[in-house]
Design an enzyme around this catalytic site. Sequence first.
Site, PDB file in Angstrom:
ATOM      1  N   GLU A  15      55.516  83.895  30.501  1.00  0.00           N
ATOM      2  CA  GLU A  15      55.471  83.594  31.947  1.00  0.00           C
ATOM      3  C   GLU A  15      54.182  84.216  32.453  1.00  0.00           C
ATOM      4  O   GLU A  15      54.095  85.430  32.608  1.00  0.00           O
ATOM      5  CB  GLU A  15      56.662  84.235  32.676  1.00  0.00           C
ATOM      6  CG  GLU A  15      58.006  83.627  32.373  1.00  0.00           C
ATOM      7  CD  GLU A  15      58.187  82.247  32.943  1.00  0.00           C
ATOM      8  OE1 GLU A  15      57.342  81.806  33.760  1.00  0.00           O
ATOM      9  OE2 GLU A  15      59.152  81.585  32.561  1.00  0.00           O
ATOM     10  N   GLU A  68      42.790  83.560  39.587  1.00  0.00           N
ATOM     11  CA  GLU A  68      43.892  84.256  40.248  1.00  0.00           C
ATOM     12  C   GLU A  68      43.367  85.536  40.903  1.00  0.00           C
ATOM     13  O   GLU A  68      42.916  86.449  40.219  1.00  0.00           O
ATOM     14  CB  GLU A  68      44.949  84.596  39.183  1.00  0.00           C
ATOM     15  CG  GLU A  68      46.273  84.986  39.754  1.00  0.00           C
ATOM     16  CD  GLU A  68      47.312  85.273  38.667  1.00  0.00           C
ATOM     17  OE1 GLU A  68      46.930  85.695  37.562  1.00  0.00           O
ATOM     18  OE2 GLU A  68      48.499  85.106  38.960  1.00  0.00           O
ATOM     19  N   CYS A  97      52.701  85.811  41.304  1.00  0.00           N
ATOM     20  CA  CYS A  97      52.166  84.697  40.512  1.00  0.00           C
ATOM     21  C   CYS A  97      52.390  83.345  41.174  1.00  0.00           C
ATOM     22  O   CYS A  97      51.706  82.381  40.848  1.00  0.00           O
ATOM     23  CB  CYS A  97      52.802  84.714  39.130  1.00  0.00           C
ATOM     24  SG  CYS A  97      54.589  84.818  39.227  1.00  0.00           S
ATOM     25  N   LYS A 140      59.376  96.932  27.564  1.00  0.00           N
ATOM     26  CA  LYS A 140      58.220  97.764  27.897  1.00  0.00           C
ATOM     27  C   LYS A 140      57.797  97.434  29.317  1.00  0.00           C
ATOM     28  O   LYS A 140      57.283  96.353  29.578  1.00  0.00           O
ATOM     29  CB  LYS A 140      57.049  97.489  26.934  1.00  0.00           C
ATOM     30  CG  LYS A 140      56.042  98.626  26.991  1.00  0.00           C
ATOM     31  CD  LYS A 140      54.616  98.178  26.786  1.00  0.00           C
ATOM     32  CE  LYS A 140      53.907  97.777  28.043  1.00  0.00           C
ATOM     33  NZ  LYS A 140      53.727  98.788  29.089  1.00  0.00           N
TER      34      LYS A 140
HETATM   35  P1  NAD Z   1      49.103  92.329  32.227  1.00  0.00           P
HETATM   36  O1  NAD Z   1      49.108  91.148  31.322  1.00  0.00           O
HETATM   37  O2  NAD Z   1      47.905  93.177  32.265  1.00  0.00           O
HETATM   38  O3  NAD Z   1      50.318  93.293  31.861  1.00  0.00           O
HETATM   39  C1  NAD Z   1      51.631  92.804  31.705  1.00  0.00           C
HETATM   40  C2  NAD Z   1      52.356  93.671  30.676  1.00  0.00           C
HETATM   41  O4  NAD Z   1      51.714  93.496  29.416  1.00  0.00           O
HETATM   42  C3  NAD Z   1      52.295  95.168  30.983  1.00  0.00           C
HETATM   43  O5  NAD Z   1      53.515  95.772  30.624  1.00  0.00           O
HETATM   44  C4  NAD Z   1      51.168  95.651  30.096  1.00  0.00           C
HETATM   45  O6  NAD Z   1      51.290  97.008  29.757  1.00  0.00           O
HETATM   46  C5  NAD Z   1      51.335  94.757  28.875  1.00  0.00           C
HETATM   47  N1  NAD Z   1      50.100  94.564  28.121  1.00  0.00           N
HETATM   48  C6  NAD Z   1      48.822  94.655  28.556  1.00  0.00           C
HETATM   49  N2  NAD Z   1      47.955  94.419  27.554  1.00  0.00           N
HETATM   50  C7  NAD Z   1      48.699  94.151  26.458  1.00  0.00           C
HETATM   51  C8  NAD Z   1      48.386  93.798  25.108  1.00  0.00           C
HETATM   52  N3  NAD Z   1      47.135  93.700  24.686  1.00  0.00           N
HETATM   53  N4  NAD Z   1      49.399  93.576  24.255  1.00  0.00           N
HETATM   54  C9  NAD Z   1      50.675  93.656  24.687  1.00  0.00           C
HETATM   55  N5  NAD Z   1      51.045  93.997  25.938  1.00  0.00           N
HETATM   56  C10 NAD Z   1      50.062  94.237  26.814  1.00  0.00           C
HETATM   57  O7  NAD Z   1      49.497  91.779  33.663  1.00  0.00           O
HETATM   58  P2  NAD Z   1      49.666  92.616  35.010  1.00  0.00           P
HETATM   59  O8  NAD Z   1      48.320  92.903  35.552  1.00  0.00           O
HETATM   60  O9  NAD Z   1      50.611  93.756  34.808  1.00  0.00           O
HETATM   61  O10 NAD Z   1      50.438  91.560  35.912  1.00  0.00           O
HETATM   62  C11 NAD Z   1      49.807  90.578  36.624  1.00  0.00           C
HETATM   63  C12 NAD Z   1      49.878  89.245  35.913  1.00  0.00           C
HETATM   64  O11 NAD Z   1      51.229  88.880  35.663  1.00  0.00           O
HETATM   65  C13 NAD Z   1      49.293  88.140  36.756  1.00  0.00           C
HETATM   66  O12 NAD Z   1      48.515  87.274  35.980  1.00  0.00           O
HETATM   67  C14 NAD Z   1      50.546  87.426  37.268  1.00  0.00           C
HETATM   68  O13 NAD Z   1      50.318  86.099  37.665  1.00  0.00           O
HETATM   69  C15 NAD Z   1      51.456  87.542  36.111  1.00  0.00           C
HETATM   70  N6  NAD Z   1      52.848  87.324  36.527  1.00  0.00           N
HETATM   71  C16 NAD Z   1      53.467  86.169  36.164  1.00  0.00           C
HETATM   72  C17 NAD Z   1      54.775  85.922  36.583  1.00  0.00           C
HETATM   73  C18 NAD Z   1      55.500  84.643  36.201  1.00  0.00           C
HETATM   74  O14 NAD Z   1      56.690  84.555  36.463  1.00  0.00           O
HETATM   75  N7  NAD Z   1      54.843  83.669  35.620  1.00  0.00           N
HETATM   76  C19 NAD Z   1      55.433  86.868  37.369  1.00  0.00           C
HETATM   77  C20 NAD Z   1      54.745  88.029  37.725  1.00  0.00           C
HETATM   78  C21 NAD Z   1      53.450  88.256  37.295  1.00  0.00           C
END
Ligand code: NAD
Length: 500
Positions: free
Chosen positions: A252, A387, A286, A177
């Site tokens: 992650e 963050e 991140c 997804k």
């Molecule tokens: P997010 O958690 O809002 O979304 C990530 C994914 O999860 C998306 O596909 C979203 O549609 C889905 N999602 C959202 N709510 C959900 C729920 N309740 N249940 C299941 N899935 C759900 O994050 P974002 O805003 O898209 O991305 C930014 C975040 O990702 C930041 O915190 C960043 O640090 C982190 N990130 C971490 C890494 C790593 O390698 N550790 C890499 C990139 C980004």
Amino acid sequence: MVKKYGLFIGGEFIPGENKEYYPILNPSNKSKLAEVTYGNINDTKKAVDIARETFDKGVWSDLTPQARSNILLKLADLLEKQTNEFAKLESANVGKTIKFAREGDLFLIIDNLRYFATAARNLEGKNFGDYSGLGYSIIKREPLGVVAGIVPWNYPLLLATWKLAPALAAGNSIIIKPASLTPLTLLELCNLAKKAGIPDGVLNVITGPGEIIGTELACNKKIDMISLTGDVETGKKIMEMSSSTLKKVHLELGGKAPMIILDDCDLKTAVEGAVVGSFWNSGQDCTAVTRIFVHESMHDKFVKYMTEKTKTIIIGDQLKESTDMGPLVSSTQRKRVLDYIESGKKEGAKLVCGGKVPENKNLANGYFLTPGIFTEVHSDMRIAKEEIFGPMAVIFKYKNLDETLKIANNVKYGLASSVWGKDINKLLKIASELNFGTVWINDHGILVSEMPHGGFKQSGFGKDLSMYSLEEYTRVKHIYIDKTNVARKPWHWTVYGKKD
Ligand code: NAD
């Protein structure tokens, strides 16, 4: 007419049950790039059923590692031929610059695919031995079954590859997804995956709202593992929902990387590292440098030099080769960063440059923000703990290194960090003390396919990249072979009868 994408299920693009589509926009001018299906729970169930059936029939998992490897190598070759098209699409959709999409994302994606293709042939069991004196033990690694991957919007295809490449190399079927904002390159990859020979139903992509689709993926009992890259709060929800089926969870999550600059560090080297580390991908990373700890002996010079360099960053249309920084991904993301900037000012930090919506009329339609620097930052400010996920660096002035290391470690995150200086023994000692999954010495942000990436504390658990990641997508089975060939084994008397 823009392109319309269905859900990629069972090897073909199909419309979702509701036949609803939503627009995907270019964040620098809000032009429509494509339309994508708004998938629902039934669509998700359908993708899971097909992935399950495919796995259970062994159409992919029963292939030899050589055969799976060859197909993944072919996928890498096909993608390499289309590097420019994919880089352009990723750049247009996310807002990252074309040079970064091409030389950063695509370069790494192709290398990751080749790495895991090759690693598929090196996935070994560990043991063959006689430990009881009565038989032999074999340890075998097997695919888990059906994997669900959920990815964010900042590196859409790269982070999807970090899941699909090891999962497929190990023989699993997968449903991914993508983030609602940025699904296009992954959808395009499905065409190449089919051409490369990945059997129908082994790779499935379902687009739509995270909460609905993610909840179904986390709760569905036909899924064996869920791997999320995303926000800490999403990670907690996924972990909680997954507990109903006790599926394997890999998370992650976010970061708040410190960069520790020691007093013997070369100023120019440190400033280059700080500018690049803070502002690549518009700071939406991140592992981005978000807290810079500079020794008081060089603090003022450092701030001056970093400010000068930051002001040279060219903001504009991300598809132009000359642009250094494109827009943020969405209006929500820019608002989030602007709110942090306000909170930093209110809490007493000094904004020495940037952090503003540019006045240039040509940029008025996009979510642009000038790269900014805060000084006079204290560890209890929100900008020092949370963050920001945008182009904002915060600089601390320090005197005492031990106290600084405590502050650096005293956040809920533990993803990445760096330390800069000349004395290697001192640098290695600090690297041991930093409570982060990665510590770079005299660099910040470099990743290679062979080395693991993953966090400590609330940055999650499990590893992406490297053989550690491949192993995440397998389970360990112990097979025991009796060698006594007798009905009554020497230990049976402990259950009934007498010792012979
Ligand atoms: P997010 O958690 O809002 O979304 C990530 C994914 O999860 C998306 O596909 C979203 O549609 C889905 N999602 C959202 N709510 C959900 C729920 N309740 N249940 C299941 N899935 C759900 O994050 P974002 O805003 O898209 O991305 C930014 C975040 O990702 C930041 O915190 C960043 O640090 C982190 N990130 C971490 C890494 C790593 O390698 N550790 C890499 C990139 C980004």
